[in-house]
Write an enzyme that holds these catalytic residues in place. Sequence first.
Site, PDB file in Angstrom:
ATOM      1  N   ASP A 525       0.838  -1.195   0.000  1.00  0.00           N
ATOM      2  CA  ASP A 525       0.000   0.000   0.000  1.00  0.00           C
ATOM      3  C   ASP A 525       0.874   1.246   0.000  1.00  0.00           C
ATOM      4  O   ASP A 525       1.865   1.328   0.726  1.00  0.00           O
ATOM      5  CB  ASP A 525      -0.900   0.001   1.246  1.00  0.00           C
ATOM      6  CG  ASP A 525      -1.748   1.260   1.328  1.00  0.00           C
ATOM      7  OD1 ASP A 525      -2.579   1.468   0.422  1.00  0.00           O
ATOM      8  OD2 ASP A 525      -1.546   2.041   2.278  1.00  0.00           O
ATOM      9  N   HIS A 528       4.936   4.221  -3.060  1.00  0.00           N
ATOM     10  CA  HIS A 528       5.779   5.365  -3.384  1.00  0.00           C
ATOM     11  C   HIS A 528       6.085   6.225  -2.162  1.00  0.00           C
ATOM     12  O   HIS A 528       7.027   7.022  -2.186  1.00  0.00           O
ATOM     13  CB  HIS A 528       5.109   6.227  -4.463  1.00  0.00           C
ATOM     14  CG  HIS A 528       3.688   6.548  -4.161  1.00  0.00           C
ATOM     15  ND1 HIS A 528       2.664   5.654  -4.391  1.00  0.00           N
ATOM     16  CD2 HIS A 528       3.111   7.647  -3.617  1.00  0.00           C
ATOM     17  CE1 HIS A 528       1.522   6.194  -4.010  1.00  0.00           C
ATOM     18  NE2 HIS A 528       1.765   7.392  -3.541  1.00  0.00           N
ATOM     19  N   ASP A 626      -9.886   1.939  -4.120  1.00  0.00           N
ATOM     20  CA  ASP A 626      -9.786   3.261  -3.494  1.00  0.00           C
ATOM     21  C   ASP A 626     -10.116   4.384  -4.470  1.00  0.00           C
ATOM     22  O   ASP A 626      -9.798   5.544  -4.216  1.00  0.00           O
ATOM     23  CB  ASP A 626      -8.392   3.465  -2.877  1.00  0.00           C
ATOM     24  CG  ASP A 626      -7.266   3.048  -3.800  1.00  0.00           C
ATOM     25  OD1 ASP A 626      -7.554   2.722  -4.965  1.00  0.00           O
ATOM     26  OD2 ASP A 626      -6.117   3.031  -3.353  1.00  0.00           O
TER      27      ASP A 626
END
Length: 1444
Positions: A525, A528, A626
């Site tokens: 999750d 980055h 999401d």
Amino acid sequence: MPHGKQTRVLHLNEMEKLEKTLFRLEQGFELQFRLGPTLQGKHVTVYTNYPASGEIFDRHKFRPLSWHNPTGREDDSDKYCKLDLQISGSYRYYFSLEHEKSGGGYIVVDPILRVGADNHVLPLDCVTLQTFLAKCLGPFYEWEDRLKVAKESGYNMIHLTPLQKLGRSRSSYSLADQLEVNPDFSSPNFKCTWSDIGKLVEKMKNEWNMLCITDVVYNHTAANSEWLKVHPECSYNLINSPHLKPAWVLDRALWHLTCSVAGGKCTDRGVPPSIENDHHLNCIRKIIWEDLYPRTKLWEFFQVDVNKAVQQFKTLLTQGTKNTKSDPNKHLKIIQDPKYRRLGCTVDMDTALATFIPHSNGPAAIEECCNWFRKRIEELNAEQFRQVNHHQEQAVNCLVENVVYERLAGHGPKLGPVTRKYPLVTRYFTYPFEDQTLEEEELLMHQSDKACHFMAHNGWVMGDDPLRNFAEPGSNVYLRRELICWGDSVKLRYGKKPEDCPYLWAHMKKYTEITAKYFHGIRLDNCHSTPIHVAEYMLDTARKLRADFYVVAELFTGSEELDNIFVNTLGINSLIREAMSAYNSHEEGRLVYRFGGEPVGSFVQPRLRPLMPAIAHALFMDITHDNECPIQHRSAYDALPSSMIVSMASCATGSTRGYDELVPHQISVVTEERFYAKWNPSATPLTPGEVNFQTGIIGGRLAMNRLHQELAIKGFIQVYVDQVDEDIVAVTRHCPNTHQSVVAVSRTAFKDPKTSFYSKEVPEMCIPGNQTCSEKLTRLKKFNPYEKDEHAINGLPNYTVEIREHIQIKESKIIKQAGTAIKGPNEFVQEIEFENLTPGSVIIFRVSLDPKAQEAVGVLRNHLIQFSPHFKSGSLPDDHSAPILKTLFSSIASKLTLADLNQVLYRCDAEEQEDGGGCYNIPNWSSLKYAGLQGLISVMADIRPKNDLGHPFCDNLRSGDWMIDYVSDRLISRAGACAEVSEQSIHSLTAVCHIYCSGLPHFSSGIFRCWGRDTFIALRGLMLVTGRHLEARNIILAFAGTLRHGLIPNLLGQGIHARYNCRDAVWWWLQCIQDYCKIVPNGTDILRCPVSRMYPKDDSCPQSAGTLDQPLYEVIQEAMQRHMEGIQFRERNAGPQIDRNMRDEGFNVTAGINHETGFVCGGNRFNCGTWMDKMGESERARNKGIPATPRDGSAVEIVGLCKSTVRWLLELSKKNEFPYHGVTVKRHGKEETITYDEWNRKIQGHFEKLFFVSENPSDPSEKYPNLVHKRGIYKDSYGASSPWCDYQLRPNFTIAMVVAPEMFTPERAWKALEVAEKKLLGPLGMKTLDPDDMVYCGIYDNALDNDNYNVARGFNYHQGPEWLWPIGYFLRAKLYFSKLIGPEMYAKTVFLVKNVLSRHYVHLERSSWKGLPELTNENGQYCPFSCESQAWSIAVILEVLYDL
């Protein structure tokens, strides 16, 4: 290499850092590291952290790899080190030169996923994944009924959001305890444990053939995590991160502003609790600028206390402290207070004392100096104020934009009035105490027991560098309010290594171990934003427990290079890509092409091939959990066609639970508390909490998932995307083994068909071969409109999918066959007309070749098996093949002669035109370089590894059979050798001319095809070294038959049109006879071979073969005798008919031996009898008829060749293998014999005396000391008519060094070679003249005609351009003399030679001519006037390799 083994080759090049390049490999592959051109000839060691057999992977443990030499000897162009890849993960390699790291990169090895009780392989491209929000599964005992929806829908992988205990916000990604199962899964009489979940995961694998992955969240934890209260050091708080103090003060001030607005205290200032327009926003800005910023005085955290600093400075001055050493580069600047106290910054007093110096020690002077110091501090403070003001401007802009999104924007959450629950802006920091005044709260900032609990929340920063941690010092993200904040989660502070925060690393390691133990993979999750070194450590932990661990991640770096850094470092196997990011169907189709498979019609790649950069493998989702629901942005009708488009991608695919049921809203990871519906085959569309194939597009999804998995398993690896019109996308998946295709035509519905116009005119499609089809249509049912269920997540009830599978075209409701099938010469085509392809419809065609074509392909593949086992798949036996096809190609090829091979492989355009043909022309591109197969291979060698199917070459292949017909017809038309393989030897001169060509394309035909000098410079390398002894013998004897005047022809002209105008060709011929005798077994037998003389006397007409035969040794003796007697004649047919540029004096040929020195001499200033034979051509520049390099007198290389021959004949005569002991001459009327021994000693005794340019300026033997401009070298000639030419530095002396090394003192030779290396050595060739010479020009342009005498019409052909063939002699000379110098120097020379040769290797690889050029311009630049492939250029390189 064993059959079936896939091998990839990675060429290493110096300073090539490939950390941002992705190389994907599979388990079972072999990876070979080979030296690129920049590393050959150097000590290179390759290191990797891929573990040796039996060892455990340690990311920080590197081991050297050993080199393999397939040939059994050290060969830099062929040696390699290798890895047999058996373990998935991310591995580094690097290589060092002389123990210094030079370059490196990563390799990523994919895991092998297995499902079922039998553990059969699930290829990555076969994955079909569905995401579930774990909290919506309900109690654990109900999970199977809800997860079964994925099983029945055809998915083979389930992704669960975190199953841990959730934080106060109830967000699926805000975890209160990473080690504890969410208590919501337990029931009154049952406590759910990790073991229970693990058993279910194992059951799904073995019984449902489904794998299960889950999320890991490493970069934050819930703000109410109990363990965080005990271990606040795991967060970014005001104790371990004091640089956040200004941002914390601002955050608290904004909270107090929230409270004021929520309480209505700012209404009179234009900011009511309900913010609704721009006026309210402007008033917020005004309050912040006029009240909040002046009150917080954030600039003070970055400023110096002026009075305190001045007082300190004054004290130091008063005490007499001085620093007189002033550094002009050192300026006074503010030193940031590490504790970030108000006015706590300082300046360097040493710099201050050195900068501000009083002119005396008196009080007035000191006071004046302090005033200057004060002024400078105030200036520095003002600069800090301005800087903070910039931050404040950004902060207020970000704050207002946030308010607009949350309260005004149509696509925002519309939070409503400002309250303490929904503040003006999300808080950036935790504050676990009662509210006080801002001033009182600021005091807590300095109390460590309180300040450690003021923790920074996590979030993400738009457009930020993902490799930078925005919470670390140096970042002002929190101060500038640039963070899009998650107010329920605290950002975790790991430090750089486990020792920096032991509890946090240990806690998260345990979290990882639990996950790896029970799940088959993870989704990283917010990858980055996760510190990359942390994820790296945790994934290493996971892979120790589960080797084939599947890692997927979401990355929002905005850059493929940055993506690759994460993929490489972490060994990410699939990156999540989303079809919802497409703004129209065209973009959706482009994404399929980008992420899914290779293009239709791709080249068959060999099992051993270069390792090519890859793009990250995709997990292509129609929607992620999401993001917002596509029904809200598109229409319910689009769910089916967009899913079909995604399913046709040749990669992993996925969806989110709720999409298939047509849930018309986003299932929020934060607020959703309802449960998913359960599977019930007999449920009705209106049964609450239950679904089946009649619900939404679930029935269609099953068909799509099955198709996706079938295509991946059966090798439909090629993809073609056709944008039929603005709404219709046709995706083709093709199997190159069976030549079957599946074509899915989808009509998207980005706009609601009920309210938008869609044209009924759909373009026709032509589909080749035989077809069956399946069709799916989204239908609207008559049910009540959607009502949101209070307990179960439900979708739109009034839509379903009508499915009809495996039907014939005539049965279709969507299409009809238009007219009659068209049978062309090569294919069977049907025109398809769309009658009812409504928005939301999908039709799938299964296409196969017609039976005859299918059989033909199978037979063809059967014949191709001899070249690669790849073709076994889909092959069919050929019971009726022609006899020639039953013979292996290798057997046929083995019978081809050199002449046959030249016909089959080569022949440039000029050669073909002599036979009335030409090279094949590619329209809109160019002609191939060769008519033979190499012409095709040269082009394909470049486009095949890249799979460049857009190249005009490929377009020509697709458009028709012209190229194949050309190749076939050309070879069939060649009667003789190519049609009837001939084994006859070549005895005639004509045959020799057909074999040997000096250079392509300029010297490929006519009289200029065959040159005597070029032939024998090249013969040793091309014929003797390569074992072509018979061909070499025939060439030597054929040219022997043309001897005339004691010379070998310069231009052969088939003998009857020969020109005898060069002094060196005969000596190269003699050198080749010597080489033949030494290299070939029983080579001296050639001396007794008969030579059929074409010109028994100088004035003879051409004689037919057999008129006069002499043994070769007599012809050799004649050449030696004629030189000692002296050669003088005028060329036949002298004048413009044989040379339009030469002056009359130039046709007078002279050659002979200087009786005093033994040197060969001759020539005059109007002709050029050596290889440097450029004759001036420009009347405009007045150089016409003047040789640029006459090299008359004694040219150094001819002297060396003569010495070599004389020495050799002396040796032969002593062994009685040559019947002559010398030559006779008439002197003073008497016949006198000069023995070969005497001749040999004369040359030996005079050479260095007359050719070496002494390093002693007063050397008495130097005839022209004023002409010397380079010392320690050997002259290019001796006795030239222009004496300065003798002293020019050229590479010719290196030839003499190779053929007659005994003439040279080793120490002198070595110094001369060092000068040549420094001044003449180029990338591929040798400069033909010293760059310091006044007439040097390194750019050859034969078309340029101007007033410049030195360059017009290519006059500088040999005055600087870098010719390749001399480099061979330079390198061979270096090798010879370095051995005499010593082992260390020899080793260094070998490295030099290998490095130089590597450049030739690269040129050969890249050249479409597959040859080495005649010359280059200076510094290796391409010369368009050079031959692209020159015989002697490649020959000398082969000779160097032979010497090595």
